[in-house]
Structures are given as structure tokens and as C-alpha cells.
Write a protein that holds these residues in place. Structure first.
Motif, short mmCIF file in Angstrom:
data_model
loop_
_atom_site.label_atom_id
_atom_site.label_comp_id
_atom_site.label_asym_id
_atom_site.label_seq_id
_atom_site.Cartn_x
_atom_site.Cartn_y
_atom_site.Cartn_z
N VAL A 29 74.44 71.16 54.43
CA VAL A 29 74.17 72.36 55.19
C VAL A 29 74.38 72.06 56.66
N ASP A 30 75.25 72.80 57.32
CA ASP A 30 75.58 72.51 58.70
C ASP A 30 75.13 73.62 59.62
N ASP A 31 74.11 74.39 59.22
CA ASP A 31 73.58 75.43 60.08
C ASP A 31 72.84 74.80 61.24
N GLY A 32 72.77 75.54 62.34
CA GLY A 32 72.11 74.99 63.51
C GLY A 32 73.06 74.09 64.28
N ASP A 33 72.54 73.45 65.28
CA ASP A 33 73.32 72.62 66.17
C ASP A 33 72.77 71.21 66.12
N PRO A 34 73.28 70.33 65.23
CA PRO A 34 72.73 68.98 65.11
C PRO A 34 72.92 68.18 66.40
N GLN A 35 71.84 67.59 66.86
CA GLN A 35 71.87 66.76 68.06
C GLN A 35 70.97 65.56 67.82
N TYR A 36 70.94 64.63 68.79
CA TYR A 36 70.18 63.40 68.61
C TYR A 36 69.42 63.06 69.88
N VAL A 37 68.24 62.49 69.69
CA VAL A 37 67.43 62.02 70.80
C VAL A 37 66.79 60.70 70.36
N ARG A 38 66.59 59.80 71.31
CA ARG A 38 66.02 58.50 71.00
C ARG A 38 64.50 58.55 71.15
N LEU A 39 63.80 58.21 70.05
CA LEU A 39 62.35 58.12 70.07
C LEU A 39 61.94 56.67 69.81
N SER A 40 60.64 56.39 69.74
CA SER A 40 60.17 55.01 69.65
C SER A 40 60.67 54.30 68.40
N TYR A 41 60.86 55.03 67.31
CA TYR A 41 61.27 54.41 66.05
C TYR A 41 62.78 54.34 65.89
N GLY A 42 63.53 54.93 66.82
CA GLY A 42 64.99 54.94 66.72
C GLY A 42 65.54 56.34 66.93
N ARG A 43 66.70 56.58 66.36
CA ARG A 43 67.38 57.85 66.57
C ARG A 43 66.75 58.97 65.76
N CYS A 44 66.50 60.10 66.43
CA CYS A 44 65.96 61.29 65.76
C CYS A 44 67.01 62.39 65.80
N CYS A 45 67.39 62.86 64.63
CA CYS A 45 68.31 63.98 64.53
C CYS A 45 67.50 65.28 64.54
N TYR A 46 68.02 66.27 65.24
CA TYR A 46 67.37 67.58 65.21
C TYR A 46 68.41 68.68 65.29
#
Length: 297
Positions: A29-46
């Protein structure tokens, strides 16, 4: 049914090349706009839906689901809001910490860090099941971030290996299946669901890992009973329960306790005909009551 291999070097349907910090499996499912941000545990996709600058809504998924599981809801809410949904640690395309690092308070800290990193201003937080436990822990703690409101869909009374063991085992079993078998299983169990919801849950399960599911549940036990946190909320809260005849995370005793502990400005609704995934099984009613709640804030 075959047990699924990893994507490896032979790309399965819906599997682009693996990326650092992910399991090598990604959602179709590719709805939305997948992006990434770095958090304490590593890469977070949102994912993000809607133009920036509107009032923010933050959606938190359940165990063995992903941000894509909110796609239909997010598209509907994005008409009036900017909607964000992260893949919580160990899920979707976000980094997967080792077992033992999935306490509810730890993941709530992830969400707080995500709010800061993305720059959300007083969002309404909507959580489903495990996501509801995380949202409540975030908002009901000693120093909650500025929030506008809280929607808790199927908040569990507690998370532990002794609570709803059949549900946990079914998630672990589904997470071990091949993608096509998972989709077939979800479609058979939920014949009335919209195809997008069948697909998104199947993809979430396909990206899930049985060991992570076990750790989420085992580590969740440290939080103890969750409804008492409701009385510490300083923002309005909407508590949603599925139809008890179709399966719910809250038995009658826990539901009544949760209703009693709701702070002023709180509301509790039971959705007839809804299963545990209220936003999928009763999509239109879920969107309606959430929009009405947000409009009242």
C-alpha cells in the motif's frame, strides 16, 4: 501454507530492495507520503496525508500492523487535517530493535520524540489497541507533550502474555506465513472489509516478525493495568469499544472501570457491529465519531 522466506536477493511481489534498519519486507500500500526521521532506536518511517499547515492528527497502529493500516481513515481525515502515522519501532519499514526493548513507556517516548522531530503542534492522537496503550501512556504520564485530544480505539486493560493469548498466538502465526497466504487468511476472516483494509492488514502482518510480537506483549506487561491512567488525562478523550459479541480488548468489568476513570471531558462509545479493528470493520462510523469529537475540541 508455506512459511515465508525473507525477500533476499529474489524480489517477491511488493518487495523493493531491503533498506537499512528494515526487515526487507515492505508494504504494497503506497498511500500517503512515506518519509523517514531518525529517532533514538534508528530510522522511523512515517506517512503523511494532506497539506502541511492544518491541525495535526497523529495515528498509532496496533501490534503487527503498520502506518499503511490507517490509509483509508487518513484519506478521509485529511480533508480537514494534516495526518501523520509512523511505523512504530519493530514494525513496517522502521528499524527493529532487539527483543526486550518494547516497553510501552519506551515506545511512548519514541512518539514524543517523533512529535518533536516532525514539528507537530498540539496534535490529536488516535491509537488502536497497542497504539491506544502507547497514546494513553504518552498523554497520562507526568509530563505529557501538548496535545489537543485523545482517541483510544480498543484500549486493552493490560498487555501481557496472559491477556488474550489466542489473539497473540494468531498474530504470531500470521506473521510467519507467506504474503499471499496472509492476504487469503485476512480476506477469509473479514469478508465484509474493504479490499484496501484487507490488503493493509495483510501487508502489516507480512512485515511483522513473530519474535517482535512476542516481545511487544511480554514487555508490555511492565506497564500493568492501563485504565487508571485515564483519570490523569488533562485533555479530552474519546474511548471506543468494539461489539463484545464480536471480540473486544475490554471485557465488561474493564469497560466499566475505564468509563468511571475517564476525566472530565471524556466520552465512551461502544460501536455495535464492530470487531476489534473498529476503523476497518465500521469505517464510516469510526470516521464520523472521530470527526465529531475533534470538531468539539
Amino acid at each position: 501454507m508455506e512459511h515465508k522466506p525473507g525477500c533476499g536477493t529474489t524480489r517477491r511481489w511488493g518487495c523493493p530492495p531491503p533498506t537499512p534498519g528494515s526487515s526487507g519486507k515492505v508494504t504494497a500500500v503506497d498511500d500517503g507520503d512515506p518519509q523517514y526521521v531518525r529517532l533514538s532506536y534508528g530510522r522511523c518511517c512515517y506517512r503523511r496525508w494532506g497539506p502541511r499547515g492544518k491541525a495535526a492528527i497523529l495515528l498509532l497502529h496496533a501490534t503487527a500492523d503498520s502506518s499503511a493500516g490507517w490509509s483509508r481513515v487518513a484519506r478521509a481525515l485529511a480533508a480537514r487535517h494534516t495526518v501523520y502515522a509512523p511505523d512504530l519501532r519493530g514494525h513496517g519499514m522502521s528499524a527493529r530493535p532487539a527483543p526486550g526493548r518494547y516497553r510501552i513507556g519506551t515506545v511512548a517516548d519514541d512518539v514524543r520524540a517523533f512529535i518533536d522531530a516532525v514539528g507537530l503542534f498540539t496534535p490529536v492522537v488516535v491509537g488502536h489497541s497497542w497504539g491506544a496503550a502507547i497514546a494513553l501512556t504518552l498523554a497520562g504520564g507526568r509530563h505529557p507533550p501538548p496535545l489537543r485530544g485523545l482517541v483510544l480505539e480498543e484500549l486493552p486493560a493490560r498487555i501481557s502474555p496472559e491477556t488474550h493469548p489466542e489473539h497473540v498466538r494468531s498474530l504470531q502465526a500470521a506473521a510467519a506465513l507467506d504474503h499471499d497466504d496472509v492476504r487469503e487468511l485476512v480476506a477469509l476472516r473479514h469478508p465484509q472489509w474493504h479490499p484496501d483494509d484487507v490488503r493493509s492488514l495483510a501487508d502489516g502482518l507480512d512485515m511483522a516478525d513473530a519474535q517482535t510480537v512476542h516481545s511487544v506483549v511480554a514487555d508490555g506487561a511492565h506497564a500493568g493495568c492501563l485504565p487508571p491512567l485515564l483519570q490523569h488525562l488533562t485533555v479530552p478523550c474519546l474511548l471506543l469499544r468494539a461489539d463484545p459479541t464480536l471480540g473486544t480488548a475490554l471485557d465488561d468489568t474493564a469497560w466499566e472501570e475505564a468509563r468511571r476513570r475517564l476525566s472530565a471531558g471524556g466520552a465512551a462509545l461502544r460501536i455495535p457491529g464492530a470487531s476489534h479493528d473498529i476503523h476497518r470493520s465500521r469505517f464510516e462510523e469510526f470516521v464520523r465519531v472521530v470527526e465529531e469529537f475533534i470538531a468539539s475540541l
